[in-house]
Structure formats: structure tokens, C-alpha cells
Design an enzyme around this catalytic site. Structure first.
Site, mmCIF file in Angstrom:
data_model
loop_
_atom_site.group_PDB
_atom_site.id
_atom_site.type_symbol
_atom_site.label_atom_id
_atom_site.label_comp_id
_atom_site.label_asym_id
_atom_site.label_seq_id
_atom_site.Cartn_x
_atom_site.Cartn_y
_atom_site.Cartn_z
ATOM 1 N N LYS A 37 0.837 -1.199 0.000
ATOM 2 C CA LYS A 37 0.000 0.000 0.000
ATOM 3 C C LYS A 37 0.876 1.255 0.000
ATOM 4 O O LYS A 37 2.081 1.189 0.278
ATOM 5 C CB LYS A 37 -0.927 0.009 1.211
ATOM 6 C CG LYS A 37 -0.214 0.040 2.561
ATOM 7 C CD LYS A 37 -1.205 -0.002 3.702
ATOM 8 C CE LYS A 37 -0.481 0.038 5.049
ATOM 9 N NZ LYS A 37 -1.423 0.056 6.184
ATOM 10 N N ARG A 226 1.798 -10.676 7.178
ATOM 11 C CA ARG A 226 1.632 -9.479 6.364
ATOM 12 C C ARG A 226 2.775 -8.481 6.578
ATOM 13 O O ARG A 226 2.591 -7.430 7.201
ATOM 14 C CB ARG A 226 0.294 -8.802 6.674
ATOM 15 C CG ARG A 226 -0.936 -9.662 6.455
ATOM 16 C CD ARG A 226 -2.202 -8.805 6.532
ATOM 17 N NE ARG A 226 -2.301 -8.047 7.765
ATOM 18 C CZ ARG A 226 -2.953 -8.437 8.854
ATOM 19 N NH1 ARG A 226 -3.579 -9.613 8.875
ATOM 20 N NH2 ARG A 226 -3.004 -7.677 9.922
ATOM 21 N N TYR A 272 15.745 30.944 5.803
ATOM 22 C CA TYR A 272 14.597 31.642 6.369
ATOM 23 C C TYR A 272 14.649 31.670 7.892
ATOM 24 O O TYR A 272 15.052 30.701 8.536
ATOM 25 C CB TYR A 272 13.298 30.942 5.956
ATOM 26 C CG TYR A 272 12.958 31.016 4.495
ATOM 27 C CD1 TYR A 272 12.603 32.227 3.911
ATOM 28 C CD2 TYR A 272 12.969 29.871 3.705
ATOM 29 C CE1 TYR A 272 12.266 32.305 2.568
ATOM 30 C CE2 TYR A 272 12.632 29.927 2.359
ATOM 31 C CZ TYR A 272 12.283 31.146 1.789
ATOM 32 O OH TYR A 272 11.954 31.215 0.462
#
Length: 380
Positions: A37, A226, A272
């Protein structure tokens, strides 16, 4: 590679090694469902899936129907489980592309079954049971146990329920409280399986272990495990203690080019916000990567380092959208076009992604996923 301002190098040849390390941990009866995914956590879902197929992986997990279709369109024919929610308007893709849908609630499964009946088709699914994550899934916990809903889904006329699964929430925690919680999740999952067996219902393929479930509870005997980051050679944080210690090899490195080198005098501000002011004459290299590329801005002014010429150099000042600055005073001959390693290996020096993630106060999963699409992936 140096033709890009910033790029990822992904060594797919290491995937086989990492898969074999996983197989050493788990029972021989268990197989691997690779979780790809989020574009395989930024590594490239199609490229990783194709390599995993060569390694004998025969099941994939994704988060959405879009991700599943991307794999199908690339020629991945193996079973694909959509782990999350699919809007009913997209149910037809699940049927047309022979995908498997997570059945995340009784109401959702009923809606899918009714759609299938109305269209004269069947849909494959795995029942998701919630044993303690409290995210999605049918609640099957000690204080609330909806086994009748699970049984009812298996009996729905137009659903082909091929499996059942749950998900650990603290399998990475080895303190006594978290271990007890994980054991409770295992007990509840097994209770569901036993009750299905008593009702003469075949649960189909069973899977519970995520990556840390594999590392810390490797001997659980379910049909699939998994892994996500593991086959990519990483964990969420290499400082998290685990029961097992496999020899994973990271497959990704993030690199960029030096765009300019300048020498600044004492009391000169950099970037910055003027959060860095030089205390002495300093040689500064500007690097062509920034937070729009996914390198986290919140590691600014925390001592984050990069590798140049095989040596560590510290980032100074705020990281910009497309650029960052590095103190290279102590590194000789740094010049435009030199390669900078943001994480990975340069010579004998290694800078793990874990260092970046810890400074950013997150886990590697997020750091990988945040690397933007404008950064080219270069595959070996």
C-alpha cells in the site's frame, strides 16, 4: 542518476534476501502476503510487487481499489486484498478485476451482498474482526463479542468469503502490559476461529501478524503473515527492541546534488528565519532537495546530517521547499554536482533513515511515504 536534482536509488536485488529473512522466522506452513500500500511505502508498488512475485510471494495487500487497479493494470495477476474501505460505487471493479475486499462490518458486507445479488455476480472477501485495534472490523473483544455477525457474513449468498483477519495494535511493545494486550488479541482471534469451526464454517485463509507481529510473535501458525517494511529492509525504528534479529538490508537510498558552494564570513545568517548565524568563516554547500521532495522540514536546526564524499556534514538553517544548506567546512573539494546522501550509504559511512525519522519525531513508515512523486525512483 546525477541528471536529476534529487532521486531515490532502490535496489530490488536485495528484496529476495529480505524475503528469505522473513521466511526463516515463520513456520514453513505460513506464506507471505506482501503489503504494498501507499506505493509500497514510497518504494514503488508495481516494481516491488513484480520482484516479490519472483520470490514466490502469491498475495498482496493494498489500502484501496485504486492501488489494486494499479497493480492489475501493470500485469499483477496474484490475489490482491483491499485492506480498507471501497465505496459501493466502485464495487464493480472488485468483481471485474477479481479482487478481494475486506468486509469491515456486518452492514458493509450486507451492502456488498445486496449489490452482488442485484447485479447477478459474486464478490470475494475476507472478514475483518476487531480484536483490539478499534479501527475497522467487527468487534470481537472481551467486553463486546459479535460472533453472530461474523457467522452471518459467511452465509451471505453472493459473497465468497475466502478468509478472515485481524490486526495487532502494540505488537512492537515488549513491556509486560503491551505483551499481555497482544496475547489477548491472539486469544480473541483464536476464539473467533474456534467458534466458526464449532458452527461448521470454514474460515478460509487466516492472517494476523503485521511486521512487528512477525518479529515478536513469529511462531504463530496462521496461513499468511503481512510484512510491509520488512521486505524493504527496514522497520519503523531500529531502536525498538524486538525478540528476533533478522539481517535485513535496506533497499532505498535518498540522494541529491550539490547545486552551489560558497564561503561565508562570521556573523552571516543562513536561510529563512535567521535561525543559523555563522560563528566563523564557513564553507556552505546548497543541496537541491527540500521539504516539497519529502525531506522533513522539522529536522531543521536539530543537527541533522547528510553524507558528502563519505563524510558527515550538518544541515544548517531552515530547510526550504526545494533546497537545504550544509556546512562542508571540514570536507575537501566539495563542488557543484557532487552527490549528497540524505539517507543511505556513501563509502564506508552509513546514515540510516532512522536518524532522520527520530529527529522528525516520527517513524520510518511516514518518512518513506512522504518522499514525493517528483523525486524519480531509480531501480536496480
Amino acid at each position: 542518476m546525477s541528471q536529476s536534482r534529487a532521486w531515490l536509488e532502490i535496489d530490488l536485488t536485495k528484496v529476495k534476501h529480505n524475503v528469505e529473512e522473513i521466511r526463516k522466522l515463520i513456520p514453513s506452513s505460513s506464506k507471505i502476503m506482501a503489503i504494498v500500500k501507499a506505493n509500497a511505502y514510497g518504494h514503488g508498488d508495481v516494481e516491488c510487487a513484480k520482484e516479490l512475485c519472483k520470490c514466490g510471494v502469491d498475495f498482496f495487500g493494498v489500502s484501496s481499489v485504486d492501488e489494486a487497479l494499479n497493480l492489475r493494470n501493470a500485469g499483477i495477476i496474484e490475489p490482491i486484498l483491499i485492506l480498507g474501505y471501497t465505496p459501493p460505487i466502485h464495487f464493480h471493479y472488485i468483481v471485474e478485476q477479481n479482487l478481494t475486499q475486506a468486509l469491515i462490518s456486518y452492514e458493509y458486507a450486507k451492502k456488498a451482498n445486496e449489490w452482488c445479488k442485484a447485479n447477478g455476480v459474486y464478490m470475494h472477501g475476507h472478514v475483518k474482526v476487531d480484536t483490539g485495534m478499534s479501527r475497522i472490523g467487527i468487534i470481537t473483544q472481551e467486553n463486546e463479542y459479535h460472533i453472530d455477525e461474523v457467522k452471518s457474513i459467511y452465509k451471505m449468498s453472493n459473497l465468497k468469503v475466502d478468509g478472515i483477519f485481524s490486526h495487532f495494535s502494540v505488537s512492537d511493545g515488549l513491556d509486560e502490559d503491551n505483551k499481555a494486550y497482544t496475547q489477548k488479541q491472539i486469544v480473541m482471534f483464536n476464539r473467533v476461529l474456534d467458534d466458526l469451526k464449532k458452527a461448521e464454517i470454514n474460515p478460509g485463509v487466516k492472517h494476523l501478524q503485521n511486521s512487528y507481529g512477525i518479529l515478536n510473535y513469529p511462531k504463530l501458525e496462521y496461513d499468511y503473515v503481512r510484512p510491509g517494511l520488512l521486505f524493504m529492509g527496514a522497520t519503523s525504528d531500529d531502536q525498538i527492541e524486538t525478540i528476533t534479529h533478522p539481517n535485513f538490508i535496506p533497499i532505498m537510498q535518498l540522494k541529491a546534488n550539490v547545486s552551489m558552494v560558497k564561503t561565508i564570513q562570521p556573523n552571516v545568517c543562513v536561510s529563512y528565519g535567521r535561525h543559523f548565524t555563522s560563528k566563523k568563516t564557513t564553507k556552505v554547500a546548497t543541496v537541491s532537495i527540500g521539504y516539497a521532495d519529502g525531506y522533513p522540514r522539522n529536522v531543521s536546526n536539530k543537527g541533522a546530517q547528510v553524507l558528502i564524499h563519505g563524510k558527515r556534514a550538518t544541515i544548517i538553517g531552515n530547510i526550504c521547499m526545494d533546497q537545504l544548506m550544509v556546512d562542508v567546512t571540514d570536507i575537501e573539494n566539495v563542488q557543484e554536482g557532487d552527490i549528497v546522501t540524505l539517507f543511505g550509504k556513501d563509502g564506508n559511512e552509513i546514515l540510516p533513515i532512522d536518524e532522520v525519522s527520530r529527529l522528525a519525531e516520527t517513524i520510518n513508515n511516514e518518512t518513506f511515504c512522504f518522499i514525493s512523486g517528483r523525486v524519480p525512483r531509480i531501480y536496480k
